[in-house]
Each structure stands twice: as C-alpha cells, then as structure tokens.
Design a protein around this motif. Structure first.
Motif, PDB file in Angstrom:
ATOM      1  N   MET A 213       0.843  -1.184   0.000  1.00 47.60           N
ATOM      2  CA  MET A 213       0.000   0.000   0.000  1.00 47.60           C
ATOM      3  C   MET A 213       0.887   1.246   0.000  1.00 47.60           C
ATOM      4  O   MET A 213       2.010   1.228   0.477  1.00 47.60           O
ATOM      5  CB  MET A 213      -0.915   0.010   1.220  1.00 47.60           C
ATOM      6  CG  MET A 213      -1.890  -1.159   1.285  1.00 47.60           C
ATOM      7  SD  MET A 213      -2.903  -1.354  -0.177  1.00 47.60           S
ATOM      8  CE  MET A 213      -4.279  -0.341   0.231  1.00 47.60           C
ATOM      9  N   ALA A 214       0.322   2.310  -0.513  1.00 47.70           N
ATOM     10  CA  ALA A 214       1.057   3.573  -0.609  1.00 47.70           C
ATOM     11  C   ALA A 214       0.145   4.711  -0.156  1.00 47.70           C
ATOM     12  O   ALA A 214      -1.057   4.692  -0.406  1.00 47.70           O
ATOM     13  CB  ALA A 214       1.518   3.808  -2.042  1.00 47.70           C
ATOM     14  N   ILE A 215       0.730   5.672   0.498  1.00 50.90           N
ATOM     15  CA  ILE A 215      -0.001   6.857   0.946  1.00 50.90           C
ATOM     16  C   ILE A 215       0.256   7.969  -0.067  1.00 50.90           C
ATOM     17  O   ILE A 215       1.409   8.256  -0.406  1.00 50.90           O
ATOM     18  CB  ILE A 215       0.470   7.307   2.345  1.00 50.90           C
ATOM     19  CG1 ILE A 215       0.349   6.166   3.360  1.00 50.90           C
ATOM     20  CG2 ILE A 215      -0.305   8.538   2.800  1.00 50.90           C
ATOM     21  CD1 ILE A 215      -1.056   5.697   3.630  1.00 50.90           C
ATOM     22  N   PHE A 216      -0.816   8.598  -0.535  1.00 48.82           N
ATOM     23  CA  PHE A 216      -0.713   9.704  -1.479  1.00 48.82           C
ATOM     24  C   PHE A 216      -1.426  10.925  -0.912  1.00 48.82           C
ATOM     25  O   PHE A 216      -2.492  10.809  -0.302  1.00 48.82           O
ATOM     26  CB  PHE A 216      -1.363   9.353  -2.822  1.00 48.82           C
ATOM     27  CG  PHE A 216      -0.504   8.499  -3.697  1.00 48.82           C
ATOM     28  CD1 PHE A 216       0.310   9.067  -4.662  1.00 48.82           C
ATOM     29  CD2 PHE A 216      -0.505   7.123  -3.552  1.00 48.82           C
ATOM     30  CE1 PHE A 216       1.104   8.282  -5.472  1.00 48.82           C
ATOM     31  CE2 PHE A 216       0.282   6.325  -4.363  1.00 48.82           C
ATOM     32  CZ  PHE A 216       1.088   6.909  -5.323  1.00 48.82           C
ATOM     33  N   VAL A 217      -0.832  12.077  -1.146  1.00 44.27           N
ATOM     34  CA  VAL A 217      -1.443  13.356  -0.804  1.00 44.27           C
ATOM     35  C   VAL A 217      -1.895  14.007  -2.106  1.00 44.27           C
ATOM     36  O   VAL A 217      -1.133  14.051  -3.081  1.00 44.27           O
ATOM     37  CB  VAL A 217      -0.439  14.269  -0.067  1.00 44.27           C
ATOM     38  CG1 VAL A 217      -1.025  15.646   0.163  1.00 44.27           C
ATOM     39  CG2 VAL A 217      -0.025  13.628   1.247  1.00 44.27           C
ATOM     40  N   VAL A 218      -3.126  14.482  -2.097  1.00 42.52           N
ATOM     41  CA  VAL A 218      -3.701  15.147  -3.261  1.00 42.52           C
ATOM     42  C   VAL A 218      -4.179  16.528  -2.835  1.00 42.52           C
ATOM     43  O   VAL A 218      -4.910  16.648  -1.845  1.00 42.52           O
ATOM     44  CB  VAL A 218      -4.877  14.328  -3.838  1.00 42.52           C
ATOM     45  CG1 VAL A 218      -5.590  15.086  -4.937  1.00 42.52           C
ATOM     46  CG2 VAL A 218      -4.386  12.979  -4.333  1.00 42.52           C
ATOM     47  N   GLN A 219      -3.748  17.534  -3.557  1.00 43.48           N
ATOM     48  CA  GLN A 219      -4.244  18.891  -3.326  1.00 43.48           C
ATOM     49  C   GLN A 219      -5.040  19.322  -4.548  1.00 43.48           C
ATOM     50  O   GLN A 219      -4.562  19.218  -5.680  1.00 43.48           O
ATOM     51  CB  GLN A 219      -3.102  19.879  -3.089  1.00 43.48           C
ATOM     52  CG  GLN A 219      -3.599  21.285  -2.824  1.00 43.48           C
ATOM     53  CD  GLN A 219      -2.471  22.289  -2.663  1.00 43.48           C
ATOM     54  OE1 GLN A 219      -1.308  21.939  -2.591  1.00 43.48           O
ATOM     55  NE2 GLN A 219      -2.836  23.546  -2.609  1.00 43.48           N
ATOM     56  N   LEU A 220      -6.249  19.777  -4.310  1.00 39.15           N
ATOM     57  CA  LEU A 220      -7.127  20.266  -5.363  1.00 39.15           C
ATOM     58  C   LEU A 220      -7.291  21.773  -5.237  1.00 39.15           C
ATOM     59  O   LEU A 220      -7.301  22.305  -4.126  1.00 39.15           O
ATOM     60  CB  LEU A 220      -8.520  19.637  -5.248  1.00 39.15           C
ATOM     61  CG  LEU A 220      -8.619  18.123  -5.140  1.00 39.15           C
ATOM     62  CD1 LEU A 220     -10.073  17.714  -4.991  1.00 39.15           C
ATOM     63  CD2 LEU A 220      -7.984  17.464  -6.334  1.00 39.15           C
ATOM     64  N   ARG A 221      -7.447  22.433  -6.356  1.00 36.05           N
ATOM     65  CA  ARG A 221      -7.806  23.855  -6.381  1.00 36.05           C
ATOM     66  C   ARG A 221      -9.128  23.951  -7.124  1.00 36.05           C
ATOM     67  O   ARG A 221      -9.255  23.460  -8.247  1.00 36.05           O
ATOM     68  CB  ARG A 221      -6.751  24.670  -7.109  1.00 36.05           C
ATOM     69  CG  ARG A 221      -7.099  26.165  -7.172  1.00 36.05           C
ATOM     70  CD  ARG A 221      -6.018  26.955  -7.843  1.00 36.05           C
ATOM     71  NE  ARG A 221      -4.806  26.150  -7.733  1.00 36.05           N
ATOM     72  CZ  ARG A 221      -3.632  26.430  -8.237  1.00 36.05           C
ATOM     73  NH1 ARG A 221      -3.430  27.489  -8.895  1.00 36.05           N
ATOM     74  NH2 ARG A 221      -2.605  25.649  -8.116  1.00 36.05           N
ATOM     75  N   PHE A 222     -10.112  24.559  -6.478  1.00 36.52           N
ATOM     76  CA  PHE A 222     -11.410  24.713  -7.117  1.00 36.52           C
ATOM     77  C   PHE A 222     -11.291  25.737  -8.240  1.00 36.52           C
ATOM     78  O   PHE A 222     -10.785  26.838  -8.030  1.00 36.52           O
ATOM     79  CB  PHE A 222     -12.478  25.126  -6.113  1.00 36.52           C
ATOM     80  CG  PHE A 222     -12.667  24.120  -4.996  1.00 36.52           C
ATOM     81  CD1 PHE A 222     -12.666  22.761  -5.250  1.00 36.52           C
ATOM     82  CD2 PHE A 222     -12.845  24.541  -3.692  1.00 36.52           C
ATOM     83  CE1 PHE A 222     -12.832  21.833  -4.229  1.00 36.52           C
ATOM     84  CE2 PHE A 222     -13.020  23.624  -2.664  1.00 36.52           C
ATOM     85  CZ  PHE A 222     -13.016  22.268  -2.929  1.00 36.52           C
ATOM     86  N   THR A 223     -11.744  25.351  -9.427  1.00 39.69           N
ATOM     87  CA  THR A 223     -11.627  26.217 -10.596  1.00 39.69           C
ATOM     88  C   THR A 223     -12.953  26.821 -10.995  1.00 39.69           C
ATOM     89  O   THR A 223     -12.996  27.723 -11.813  1.00 39.69           O
ATOM     90  CB  THR A 223     -11.089  25.426 -11.803  1.00 39.69           C
ATOM     91  OG1 THR A 223     -11.960  24.319 -12.048  1.00 39.69           O
ATOM     92  CG2 THR A 223      -9.683  24.929 -11.548  1.00 39.69           C
ATOM     93  N   ASP A 224     -14.014  26.312 -10.445  1.00 34.56           N
ATOM     94  CA  ASP A 224     -15.347  26.760 -10.809  1.00 34.56           C
ATOM     95  C   ASP A 224     -15.553  28.194 -10.339  1.00 34.56           C
ATOM     96  O   ASP A 224     -15.552  28.475  -9.147  1.00 34.56           O
ATOM     97  CB  ASP A 224     -16.369  25.829 -10.159  1.00 34.56           C
ATOM     98  CG  ASP A 224     -17.774  26.090 -10.592  1.00 34.56           C
ATOM     99  OD1 ASP A 224     -17.981  26.912 -11.496  1.00 34.56           O
ATOM    100  OD2 ASP A 224     -18.666  25.467 -10.018  1.00 34.56           O
ATOM    101  N   THR A 225     -15.720  29.106 -11.277  1.00 38.29           N
ATOM    102  CA  THR A 225     -15.966  30.494 -10.883  1.00 38.29           C
ATOM    103  C   THR A 225     -17.384  30.666 -10.364  1.00 38.29           C
ATOM    104  O   THR A 225     -17.663  31.604  -9.634  1.00 38.29           O
ATOM    105  CB  THR A 225     -15.728  31.453 -12.072  1.00 38.29           C
ATOM    106  OG1 THR A 225     -16.533  31.030 -13.166  1.00 38.29           O
ATOM    107  CG2 THR A 225     -14.255  31.450 -12.465  1.00 38.29           C
ATOM    108  N   ASP A 226     -18.254  29.746 -10.721  1.00 38.57           N
ATOM    109  CA  ASP A 226     -19.621  29.743 -10.211  1.00 38.57           C
ATOM    110  C   ASP A 226     -19.697  28.660  -9.135  1.00 38.57           C
ATOM    111  O   ASP A 226     -19.874  27.485  -9.435  1.00 38.57           O
ATOM    112  CB  ASP A 226     -20.604  29.458 -11.348  1.00 38.57           C
ATOM    113  CG  ASP A 226     -22.045  29.363 -10.879  1.00 38.57           C
ATOM    114  OD1 ASP A 226     -22.320  29.688  -9.703  1.00 38.57           O
ATOM    115  OD2 ASP A 226     -22.888  28.953 -11.687  1.00 38.57           O
TER     116      ASP A 226
END
Length: 92
Positions: A1-14
C-alpha cells in the motif's frame, strides 16, 4: 500500500455548480473512507481547494478513484499536487 497526498484547487468560478455536486462528492468520499482508501480529507478554510490523503495500492488505483469522483466530470477542480507521501508518524 502507498499513501498519497492530493491537493485540489477549485476552478469553478460559479460556486453554485460545485455546491450542487458536493453532496455526491462527499458521499463518494464517505464510501472511500469506509473502504479504507481515504485516510482524511477536507476543504481549506478559504474554500479555494482541498487536501486529501489516500491509502491505495499505487498511483494507478488513485487515478481511477479520482476519475470516479463526482467532482471530476463536473470539472470544478484542477489537480495541484498528487504525490506519494511517507508519513513520519503512523496514521490513525
């Protein structure tokens, strides 16, 4: 198993569009948490994005998980970071 970090940036202007999809997104995350695939997740306080930590077999599995997330077809985020992580302290 592997641990992953995910960072998201919201792009929806609405933000209404993202908020419409959010209940399905959170249900999906809940199912992943119950299955042991999601360690933790949450939005940043300023609502500009989110941080998620996954425990998966490999990057291919993580990418499958992200593809099935209701946020993905709604196109309300961009992937900022997807990195395998080596936690210093045990999780949970």
């Amino acid at each position: 198993m592997a641990i992953f970090v995910v960072q998201l940036r919201f792009t929806d202007t609405d933000t209404d569009r993202r908020l419409q999809v959010r209940p399905a997104h959170r249900e999906y995350l809940t199912a992943l948490k119950e299955a042991g695939k999601l360690v933790t997740a949450g939005p940043f306080e300023d609502q500009t994005g989110a941080l998620l930590v996954y425990d998966v077999a490999d990057e291919a599995e993580l990418r499958e998980i992200l593809a099935k997330d209701p946020y993905t077809p709604a196109d309300v985020y961009e992937l900022v970071t997807l990195k395998e992580w080596q936690p210093l302290f045990p999780l949970g």
